[in-house]
Write a protein that holds these residues in place. Structure first.
Motif, PDB file in Angstrom:
ATOM      1  N   ILE A  74       0.848  -1.204   0.000  1.00  0.00           N
ATOM      2  CA  ILE A  74       0.000   0.000   0.000  1.00  0.00           C
ATOM      3  C   ILE A  74       0.881   1.251   0.000  1.00  0.00           C
ATOM      4  O   ILE A  74       0.638   2.205  -0.736  1.00  0.00           O
ATOM      5  N   TYR A  75       1.929   1.203   0.801  1.00  0.00           N
ATOM      6  CA  TYR A  75       2.872   2.324   0.861  1.00  0.00           C
ATOM      7  C   TYR A  75       3.463   2.602  -0.521  1.00  0.00           C
ATOM      8  O   TYR A  75       3.524   3.744  -0.970  1.00  0.00           O
ATOM      9  N   LYS A  76       3.857   1.532  -1.216  1.00  0.00           N
ATOM     10  CA  LYS A  76       4.455   1.720  -2.546  1.00  0.00           C
ATOM     11  C   LYS A  76       3.456   2.311  -3.527  1.00  0.00           C
ATOM     12  O   LYS A  76       3.764   3.242  -4.275  1.00  0.00           O
ATOM     13  N   GLN A  77       2.228   1.772  -3.512  1.00  0.00           N
ATOM     14  CA  GLN A  77       1.204   2.296  -4.431  1.00  0.00           C
ATOM     15  C   GLN A  77       0.908   3.762  -4.146  1.00  0.00           C
ATOM     16  O   GLN A  77       0.742   4.555  -5.058  1.00  0.00           O
ATOM     17  N   GLY A  78       0.861   4.117  -2.874  1.00  0.00           N
ATOM     18  CA  GLY A  78       0.497   5.480  -2.509  1.00  0.00           C
ATOM     19  C   GLY A  78       1.632   6.473  -2.656  1.00  0.00           C
ATOM     20  O   GLY A  78       1.464   7.521  -3.272  1.00  0.00           O
ATOM     21  N   PHE A  79       2.793   6.126  -2.130  1.00  0.00           N
ATOM     22  CA  PHE A  79       3.820   7.148  -1.979  1.00  0.00           C
ATOM     23  C   PHE A  79       5.011   6.947  -2.895  1.00  0.00           C
ATOM     24  O   PHE A  79       5.976   7.692  -2.833  1.00  0.00           O
ATOM     25  N   PHE A  80       4.936   5.947  -3.731  1.00  0.00           N
ATOM     26  CA  PHE A  80       5.977   5.737  -4.729  1.00  0.00           C
ATOM     27  C   PHE A  80       5.383   6.022  -6.102  1.00  0.00           C
ATOM     28  O   PHE A  80       5.931   6.751  -6.901  1.00  0.00           O
ATOM     29  N   TYR A  81       4.176   5.484  -6.355  1.00  0.00           N
ATOM     30  CA  TYR A  81       3.500   5.709  -7.650  1.00  0.00           C
ATOM     31  C   TYR A  81       2.445   6.811  -7.581  1.00  0.00           C
ATOM     32  O   TYR A  81       1.901   7.192  -8.596  1.00  0.00           O
ATOM     33  N   TYR A  82       2.116   7.257  -6.377  1.00  0.00           N
ATOM     34  CA  TYR A  82       1.077   8.278  -6.191  1.00  0.00           C
ATOM     35  C   TYR A  82      -0.272   7.882  -6.780  1.00  0.00           C
ATOM     36  O   TYR A  82      -0.973   8.697  -7.356  1.00  0.00           O
ATOM     37  N   HIS A  83      -0.637   6.615  -6.662  1.00  0.00           N
ATOM     38  CA  HIS A  83      -1.977   6.148  -7.032  1.00  0.00           C
ATOM     39  C   HIS A  83      -2.862   6.284  -5.796  1.00  0.00           C
ATOM     40  O   HIS A  83      -3.100   5.309  -5.095  1.00  0.00           O
ATOM     41  N   MET A  84      -3.321   7.510  -5.513  1.00  0.00           N
ATOM     42  CA  MET A  84      -4.047   7.742  -4.263  1.00  0.00           C
ATOM     43  C   MET A  84      -5.350   6.960  -4.195  1.00  0.00           C
ATOM     44  O   MET A  84      -5.684   6.362  -3.174  1.00  0.00           O
ATOM     45  N   GLY A  85      -6.109   6.978  -5.282  1.00  0.00           N
ATOM     46  CA  GLY A  85      -7.387   6.271  -5.304  1.00  0.00           C
ATOM     47  C   GLY A  85      -7.188   4.776  -5.104  1.00  0.00           C
ATOM     48  O   GLY A  85      -7.855   4.142  -4.277  1.00  0.00           O
ATOM     49  N   TYR A  86      -6.221   4.224  -5.827  1.00  0.00           N
ATOM     50  CA  TYR A  86      -6.006   2.787  -5.753  1.00  0.00           C
ATOM     51  C   TYR A  86      -5.453   2.381  -4.381  1.00  0.00           C
ATOM     52  O   TYR A  86      -5.932   1.421  -3.766  1.00  0.00           O
ATOM     53  N   ALA A  87      -4.477   3.161  -3.904  1.00  0.00           N
ATOM     54  CA  ALA A  87      -3.890   2.838  -2.593  1.00  0.00           C
ATOM     55  C   ALA A  87      -4.965   2.880  -1.505  1.00  0.00           C
ATOM     56  O   ALA A  87      -4.974   2.073  -0.577  1.00  0.00           O
ATOM     57  N   SER A  88      -5.894   3.836  -1.638  1.00  0.00           N
ATOM     58  CA  SER A  88      -6.963   3.955  -0.666  1.00  0.00           C
ATOM     59  C   SER A  88      -7.884   2.731  -0.711  1.00  0.00           C
ATOM     60  O   SER A  88      -8.343   2.244   0.327  1.00  0.00           O
ATOM     61  N   THR A  89      -8.137   2.255  -1.928  1.00  0.00           N
ATOM     62  CA  THR A  89      -8.943   1.046  -2.084  1.00  0.00           C
ATOM     63  C   THR A  89      -8.261  -0.138  -1.401  1.00  0.00           C
ATOM     64  O   THR A  89      -8.913  -0.923  -0.690  1.00  0.00           O
ATOM     65  N   LEU A  90      -6.944  -0.248  -1.604  1.00  0.00           N
ATOM     66  CA  LEU A  90      -6.193  -1.337  -0.980  1.00  0.00           C
ATOM     67  C   LEU A  90      -6.260  -1.218   0.545  1.00  0.00           C
ATOM     68  O   LEU A  90      -6.466  -2.214   1.244  1.00  0.00           O
ATOM     69  N   GLY A  91      -6.099   0.016   1.040  1.00  0.00           N
ATOM     70  CA  GLY A  91      -6.122   0.240   2.482  1.00  0.00           C
ATOM     71  C   GLY A  91      -7.453  -0.154   3.088  1.00  0.00           C
ATOM     72  O   GLY A  91      -7.519  -0.833   4.109  1.00  0.00           O
ATOM     73  N   LEU A  92      -8.524   0.255   2.418  1.00  0.00           N
ATOM     74  CA  LEU A  92      -9.868  -0.052   2.906  1.00  0.00           C
ATOM     75  C   LEU A  92     -10.119  -1.555   2.904  1.00  0.00           C
ATOM     76  O   LEU A  92     -10.579  -2.136   3.896  1.00  0.00           O
ATOM     77  N   PHE A  93      -9.762  -2.195   1.805  1.00  0.00           N
ATOM     78  CA  PHE A  93      -9.967  -3.636   1.664  1.00  0.00           C
ATOM     79  C   PHE A  93      -9.174  -4.390   2.738  1.00  0.00           C
ATOM     80  O   PHE A  93      -9.695  -5.283   3.415  1.00  0.00           O
ATOM     81  N   PHE A  94      -7.923  -3.997   2.916  1.00  0.00           N
ATOM     82  CA  PHE A  94      -7.080  -4.682   3.891  1.00  0.00           C
ATOM     83  C   PHE A  94      -7.592  -4.453   5.320  1.00  0.00           C
ATOM     84  O   PHE A  94      -7.604  -5.375   6.138  1.00  0.00           O
ATOM     85  N   ALA A  95      -8.059  -3.212   5.587  1.00  0.00           N
ATOM     86  CA  ALA A  95      -8.602  -2.915   6.914  1.00  0.00           C
ATOM     87  C   ALA A  95      -9.816  -3.802   7.193  1.00  0.00           C
ATOM     88  O   ALA A  95     -10.001  -4.295   8.310  1.00  0.00           O
TER      89      ALA A  95
END
Lengths: 269, 285
Positions: free
Chosen positions: B246-267
Motif C-alpha cells: 500500500i505504501y508503494k502504491q500510494g507514496f511511490f506511484y502516487y496512485h491515491m485512489g487505488y492505494a486507498s482502495t487497498l487500504g480499505l480492503f485490507f482494513a
C-alpha cells in the motif's frame, strides 16, 4: 537437575537477547576491516564510524527533532487525554456515552484505512515537511483517554467537591488535584506515548522529505537502505546505536516503569 | 455538586475537533477515494469501480496479503511457545529473575529500525552470525534473506525476538493468578509436569492467551519497516507485506485512489479476522 535445565535455557535466551546488542556496539567501534569477524572485542578501537556518520547525515539535528516531536506529542496526549478522561469519568453531560463509544471505535479502527487520506490532508493543509505533520495528528490518543478515565474513576469524588466549594475551576481541579493523585497513570501513559512517538517511522517516511526535519528513525532508515553509507557497515551500525541509545539508557534507569507500562496496555482489553 | 453545564463540552471539544479532522473525515474520504483516480496533482477523476476490479486482478496485492498471513501463522505460534516456556521458568524460584526479565524485555523498547538493521547482519549469507555457527558445526549455509521460501520465516523469527519479552511479562502476570493449591492438589493426585501444565495452567491462563493472540495479530498486520529495510519486499516478492505494498502504491506511484482502495480492503480483512477471533474467544469463555 531440573534447575540445571532451567538455568541453561534462561542463560541461552538471555545471551541471545544481549549478545546482538553488544556485538553491534563493538562493531561500530571497530575499524571497518575488522567488522567481518564476530569477535566481541576488536584489536583496535576507533571512533571512525561515528565521525564519518556525523559528516554524512545530520544526525544531531535528527536527535533534536525526535526529542522535540516526542516531547510535544507526549505533553499533548497527557493534557488533552486527561481532560477528556476527566469529563468522561467525573462529569455528567449529554452525549457522554456517545463520546465513549466514539473513542472505542477509534481504538479498533485499523490505521491502514486512514493512512492515505491523512496524507492528503497534510498536503492540503500545506503541512508536508513541517513539524505540524509529525505532531498534530498524534496529539490525541484513544488508549490514553481510556486509561485516564479508568484511573480517575478510582479517585474519590468528595475530593473534587471540596475543591469546588472553595471555588476551584474544573481545569484547576484537573491539574492541581487529579494530576498529583494520578501519577502512576501519568507515568504509564507518558512512557507509552513517548516510546511510540520516538520509534514511529512509517508516518515520518510519508510526510517528511526535507532532511533537516527528519526524526532519528526515519533518517537512520533512509541511511540504511540508501547508498549514502557507501556499504560501510560500521557507519550504519553507528547510526543505529545513536537511535537506540536514548531509549536504552532511559530503560536501564526506569526499567520497572517501562515493563509495567507496556504490560498494562494488554490488560486493558 | 453541580458544575457549569458547558464545562464538560469545553473539556472534550479538542478531542471532538481532532476526531472529526483526523479520523471521521479520513474514513469517509477514503471511501470516496476508492471510486476515483487521483495523483494529488491533477484533478480527481471519477473512475467507477475500476479500482475494485483492478484490486481483484492485482496478483501482487493478493500475494502481499498472503505473505502477511504467512508471517502471522509463523510468528504467533512461535511467540506463544517461546513466551510460555520462558514465563513458566521465570515463575519458579529463580536466582536473578529480575535480570532475566529485563534482558528479555530489552528489544521491546528499542526501535524496530535498530532491531532490523541488527538482524540483517545476523542473517547475512556469508558473514552473518547464524551461518557462521552453522558452518562451524558442519552444516550448510541457509539463505535466510535470499531464499524466497525462507525469507518470510526469518522475518517472523526476528519479530518474535523483538516482541517476545512483552509476552513473557503478560504470561507471567497470568501465571501468577493461578492459585498454588491447585498444583498442590494435583501433586497429591500424582500428576506429572505436563499434566499439570495442560489441565491446570493452560485453562487458567486462557484470557492471557487470547489477549496475546489479538495483540500480536494487530501488530503483525502492520508489518512494514522490517521488510522495507531488510529485503525491500524481495526475494521474488516473498516478503512484501500488505502495508509495504500500500505504501508503494500510494507514496511511490502516487496512485491515491487505488492505494486507498487497498487500504480499505485490507482494513476490512483485519477487522474480519479480529471479529472471528473475538467470537471464538467469547464462545470459549
Amino acid at each position: 537437575m531440573k534447575k540445571l535445565i532451567f538455568y541453561t535455557v534462561l542463560l541461552f535466551a538471555a545471551l541471545s537477547f544481549i549478545y546482538p546488542f553488544i556485538w553491534m556496539i563493538s562493531a561500530s567501534l571497530a575499524p571497518e576491516s575488522e567488522i567481518g569477524s564476530l569477535v566481541l572485542f576488536p584489536n583496535t578501537f576507533t571512533l571512525d564510524s561515528y565521525t564519518q556518520m556525523f559528516s554524512k547525515i545530520p544526525i544531531g539535528r535528527a536527535l533534536f527533532n525526535s526529542i522535540l516531536v516526542s516531547t510535544l506529542v507526549t505533553i499533548g496526549v497527557l493534557v488533552f487525554g486527561s481532560m477528556v478522561g476527566y469529563a468522561l469519568s467525573k462529569l455528567e453531560f449529554k452525549g457522554r456515552e456517545l463520546i465513549f463509544y466514539v473513542i472505542i471505535f477509534t481504538m479498533t479502527l485499523p490505521f491502514q484505512i486512514t493512512l492515505i487520506p491523512q496524507y492528503i490532508l497534510m498536503v492540503k493543509f500545506g503541512w508536508v515537511d513541517t513539524y505540524a505533520a509529525l505532531i498534530v495528528p498524534y496529539l490525541m490518543n484513544a488508549l490514553a483517554i481510556i486509561m485516564f478515565r479508568q484511573y480517575f474513576k478510582s479517585i474519590p469524588t468528595d475530593l473534587l467537591d471540596a475543591a469546588r466549594i472553595d471555588g476551584c475551576g474544573e481545569l484547576r481541579i484537573l491539574f492541581t488535584i487529579l494530576w498529583p493523585n494520578a501519577l502512576p497513570a501519568i507515568v504509564t501513559i507518558g512512557i507509552l506515548t513517548f516510546m511510540a512517538s520516538w520509534n514511529e517511522v512509517l508516518w515520518p517516511l510519508i510526510v517528511i522529505r526535507d532532511e533537516s526535519l527528519m526524526t532519528m528513525p526515519q533518517l537512520v532508515t533512509l541511511f540504511a537502505v540508501g547508498g549514502r553509507a557507501d556499504a560501510q557497515l560500521g557507519v550504519k551500525l553507528a547510526s543505529a546505536i545513536l537511535l537506540a541509545l536514548p531509549i536504552m539508557i532511559a530503560y536501564l534507569f526506569f526499567q520497572k516503569y517501562f515493563i509495567q507500562s507496556m504490560a498494562s496496555t494488554g490488560l486493558k482489553e | 455538586m453541580k458544575t457549569r453545564k458547558i464545562t464538560p463540552y469545553l473539556l472534550v471539544a479538542p478531542y471532538i475537533l481532532h476526531f472529526v479532522v483526523f479520523v471521521a473525515f479520513p474514513v469517509i474520504f477514503s471511501i470516496v477515494l476508492t471510486f476515483h483516480k487521483w495523483n494529488i496533482i491533477s484533478p480527481m477523476k471519477f473512475s467507477g469501480l475500476d479500482n475494485y476490479v483492478r484490486l481483484f486482478n492485482d496478483t501482487l496485492f493478493l500475494k502481499s496479503i498472503m505473505n502477511t498471513f504467512v508471517f502471522l501463522l509463523i510468528h504467533i505460534p512461535l511467540q506463544i511457545f517461546v513466551a510460555l516456556i520462558l514465563a513458566e521458568i521465570l515463575n519458579q524460584k529463580i536466582f536473578m529473575r529480575g535480570f532475566f526479565r529485563a534482558a528479555f524485555f530489552m528489544p521491546v523498547v528499542v526501535s524496530g529500525v535498530v532491531v532490523t538493521m541488527l538482524w540483517q547482519q545476523m542473517f547475512a549469507f556469508d558473514t552473518g552470525l547464524l551461518n557462521r555457527v552453522l558452518t562451524t558445526i558442519g552444516l550448510d549455509k541457509v539463505g535466510w534473506l535470499v531464499d524466497p521460501d525462507i525469507a518470510m520465516s526469518s522475518i517472523a523469527v526476528m519479530a518474535t525476538w523483538k516482541n517476545v519479552g512483552l509476552y513473557v511479562i503478560l504470561f507471567l502476570v497470568g501465571l501468577q493468578t493461578v492459585p498454588p493449591h491447585y498444583y498442590e492438589a494435583a501433586d497429591l493426585e500424582g500428576a506429572n509436569r505436563f499434566q499439570k501444565f495442560f489441565y491446570i495452567t493452560l485453562p487458567m491462563i486462557k484470557p492471557t492467551m487470547f489477549m496475546v493472540i489479538i495483540l500480536s495479530t494487530i501488530g503483525g498486520f502492520s508489518l512494514f519497516i522490517e521488510p522495507y529495510i531488510m529485503t525491500g519486499g524481495g526475494p521474488l516478492n516473498s516478503t512484501i507485506s500488505a502495508v509495504l505494498y500500500i505504501y508503494k502504491q500510494g507514496f511511490f506511484y502516487y496512485h491515491m485512489g487505488y492505494a486507498s482502495t487497498l487500504g480499505l480492503f485490507f482494513a476490512l480483512i483485519i477487522l474480519l479476522v479480529i471479529v472471528i477471533q473475538k467470537k471464538f474467544i467469547e464462545r470459549e469463555k
